[in-house]
Design an enzyme around this catalytic site. Structure first.
Site, short mmCIF file in Angstrom:
data_model
loop_
_atom_site.label_atom_id
_atom_site.label_comp_id
_atom_site.label_asym_id
_atom_site.label_seq_id
_atom_site.Cartn_x
_atom_site.Cartn_y
_atom_site.Cartn_z
N ASN A 37 -8.34 57.49 -50.73
CA ASN A 37 -9.77 57.21 -50.92
C ASN A 37 -9.95 55.70 -51.11
O ASN A 37 -10.46 55.22 -52.12
CB ASN A 37 -10.34 58.00 -52.11
N HIS A 39 -10.64 51.70 -51.03
CA HIS A 39 -11.80 50.82 -51.13
C HIS A 39 -11.31 49.38 -51.14
O HIS A 39 -10.09 49.13 -50.96
CB HIS A 39 -12.62 51.16 -52.38
N GLY A 41 -10.69 47.36 -53.39
CA GLY A 41 -9.60 47.07 -54.33
C GLY A 41 -8.25 47.27 -53.65
O GLY A 41 -7.33 46.44 -53.77
N HIS A 42 -8.14 48.35 -52.87
CA HIS A 42 -6.88 48.64 -52.18
C HIS A 42 -6.63 47.67 -51.02
O HIS A 42 -5.51 47.19 -50.83
CB HIS A 42 -6.90 50.07 -51.61
N LYS A 156 -6.71 46.50 -62.74
CA LYS A 156 -7.69 47.39 -63.39
C LYS A 156 -6.96 48.43 -64.23
O LYS A 156 -7.38 48.74 -65.34
CB LYS A 156 -8.56 48.10 -62.36
N GLN A 160 -1.14 51.01 -66.89
CA GLN A 160 -0.25 51.53 -65.84
C GLN A 160 0.68 50.41 -65.35
O GLN A 160 1.89 50.60 -65.19
CB GLN A 160 -1.08 52.07 -64.68
N VAL A 183 -10.85 44.03 -58.44
CA VAL A 183 -11.94 43.73 -57.51
C VAL A 183 -13.18 44.46 -58.04
O VAL A 183 -13.12 45.64 -58.41
CB VAL A 183 -11.59 44.21 -56.09
N SER A 192 -13.25 51.66 -58.09
CA SER A 192 -12.38 52.78 -58.41
C SER A 192 -12.80 53.97 -57.55
O SER A 192 -14.00 54.15 -57.28
CB SER A 192 -12.55 53.15 -59.88
N SER A 193 -11.82 54.76 -57.15
CA SER A 193 -12.15 55.97 -56.37
C SER A 193 -13.02 56.91 -57.20
O SER A 193 -13.82 57.67 -56.65
CB SER A 193 -10.88 56.69 -55.95
O1 PAF Z 1 -2.97 53.79 -59.40
C1 PAF Z 1 -2.72 54.75 -58.63
O2 PAF Z 1 -3.35 54.92 -57.60
C2 PAF Z 1 -1.62 55.72 -58.98
O3 PAF Z 1 -1.53 55.91 -60.35
C3 PAF Z 1 -0.24 55.33 -58.40
C4 PAF Z 1 0.26 53.99 -58.93
C5 PAF Z 1 -0.34 55.25 -56.87
C6 PAF Z 1 0.80 56.39 -58.75
O4 PAF Z 1 0.43 57.64 -58.31
#
Ligand code: PAF
Length: 288
Positions: A37, A39, A41-42, A156, A160, A183, A192-193
Site C-alpha cells: 500500500n 505512498h 514515504g515508501h 516515522k 521500530q 515524509v 502512513s498506509s
Molecule cells: O514498517 C513496516 O512496514 C513493517 O513493520 C516492516 C519493517 C516492513 C516489517 O514488516
C-alpha cells in the site's frame, strides 16, 4: 540503477540467488522492506536506496507475526497492482513478494523468533505485546534472504527503527541500517498506509498530532524539563479533540527510556487512535 524491467519473485531462495549474481558482478544492493500500500514515504525510501546502491530490492509482505489477535491484519490495505506500477515507475530492480507460507512454512507458532529486549517492551511494545518480536523476526529473515549492503526504513516508526538497529548490531549483521526522515502531507500529517482508515473529518483533525509535537518541541527548546506535565497536557489536548491517546512520551533518543539530566537530544513520541486508525509520529529535539 538498471534499465531492466522489474522482476517479481515470491520464493526466498530465488531472491537470494538473484542477489548473489549481482554481488558476483560487484554490484551494491539496497533493501526497502514494506508491507505494501505504497505512498510517497515508501517511494522516498526507494529513491534514497538508488542513491546508495546499484540494485534496489523492495519487499512487500504483510507480516502476520507483528499483528496482535485484535489488530488489523485482515483489514490492512493490500493494493498489489498499484504498488507494482509505482515500483516500476521508481525503477525498482526486484520486488520480493512472498506468501505467508513462503516465510513461515511450518506456521508462525513454532517458528524461531528474534527478540530485542528492553527497547521492544516500551511504548508501542507495551501496548502491542509481541509486535516487535514479529517485526525483528521478519526483518531478520528479509535481511538473510536478500543479504543487502544497506536497508532503509522510515523514521516515522522511530521505535521500530531503534529495535532493528539494535538487532543488526547485536547479531553482527553485516549491513548498514539507514533511517530516512518522515515524509509528511502539506498539513504535517505523517504519511502512513493507515491514514486510509480516516474519514474526511478525522483526516482534517489528524495533523493536530504534528502541531502538538511541535508545541512540546518548542517548550523543550525553551528549557522546560517538566516532562510529565508536558506529556499530560499534550495528551489532554488530543483527547479533548476526539483522539484516544495511547501515549505522548518525551524520551532519551537512543534508549527510549525517560531522559537523564541535561539531555543533549530527545525524541517526543505520540501514539493516538482516531476512529479506526492508530496513528504514530515523533519529533527529534536537539538540545546540545
Ligand atoms: O514498517 C513496516 O512496514 C513493517 O513493520 C516492516 C519493517 C516492513 C516489517 O514488516
Amino acid at each position: 540503477m538498471s534499465n531492466v524491467r522489474m522482476e517479481i519473485i515470491a520464493k526466498p531462495r530465488q531472491v537470494t540467488q538473484r542477489v548473489r549474481e549481482w554481488r558476483k558482478q560487484g554490484l551494491k544492493v539496497a533493501l526497502v522492506p514494506t508491507m505494501g500500500n505504497l505512498h510517497a514515504g515508501h517511494t522516498t525510501l526507494v529513491e534514497r536506496a538508488h542513491e546508495c546502491a546499484d540494485r534496489v530490492v523492495v519487499s512487500i509482505f504483510v507480516n502476520p507475526l507483528q499483528f496482535g489477535p485484535n489488530e488489523d491484519f485482515q483489514a490492512y490495505p493490500r493494493t498489489p497492482k498499484e504498488d507494482h506500477q509505482l515500483l516500476e515507475q521508481f525503477k525498482t530492480d526486484l520486488l520480493f513478494a512472498p506468501e505467508v507460507s513462503d516465510l513461515y512454512p511450518h506456521g508462525m507458532h513454532s517458528h524461531t523468533k528474534v527478540e530485542v529486549p528492553d527497547l521492544s517492551d516500551l511504548l508501542c511494545g507495551a501496548l502491542r505485546p509481541g509486535h516487535f518480536v514479529g517485526v525483528a523476526t521478519v526483518v531478520a529473515k528479509l535481511f538473510n534472504v536478500v543479504q543487502p549492503d544497506v536497508a532503509l526504513f522510515g523514521e516515522k516508526d522511530f521505535q521500530q527503527l531503534a529495535v532493528i538497529r539494535r538487532m543488526a548490531a547485536d547479531l553482527c549483521m553485516p549491513l548498514e541500517v539507514l533511517g530516512i526522515p518522515t515524509v509528511r502531507d502539506a498539513d504535517g500529517l505523517a504519511m502512513s498506509s493507515r491514514n486510509r482508515y480516516l474519514d474526511a473529518t478525522q483526516r482534517a483533525l489528524a495533523p493536530t498530532i504534528y502541531r502538538v509535537l511541535n508545541e512540546v518541541k518548542t517548550a523543550l527548546q525553551q528549557g522546560r524539563r517538566d516532562y510529565a506535565v508536558l506529556q499530560q497536557v499534550a495528551a489532554q489536548q488530543l483527547n479533548q479533540l476526539g483522539f484516544n491517546t495511547d501515549y505522548v512520551a518525551v524520551r532519551d533518543i537512543s534508549t527510549l527510556n525517560a531522559p537523564e539530566e541535561n539531555p543533549k537530544a530527545l525524541v517526543i513520541l505520540v501514539a493516538a487512535r482516531l476512529g479506526k486508525a492508530r496513528l504514530i509520529d515523533n519529533l527529534v529535539v536537539q538540545l546540545g
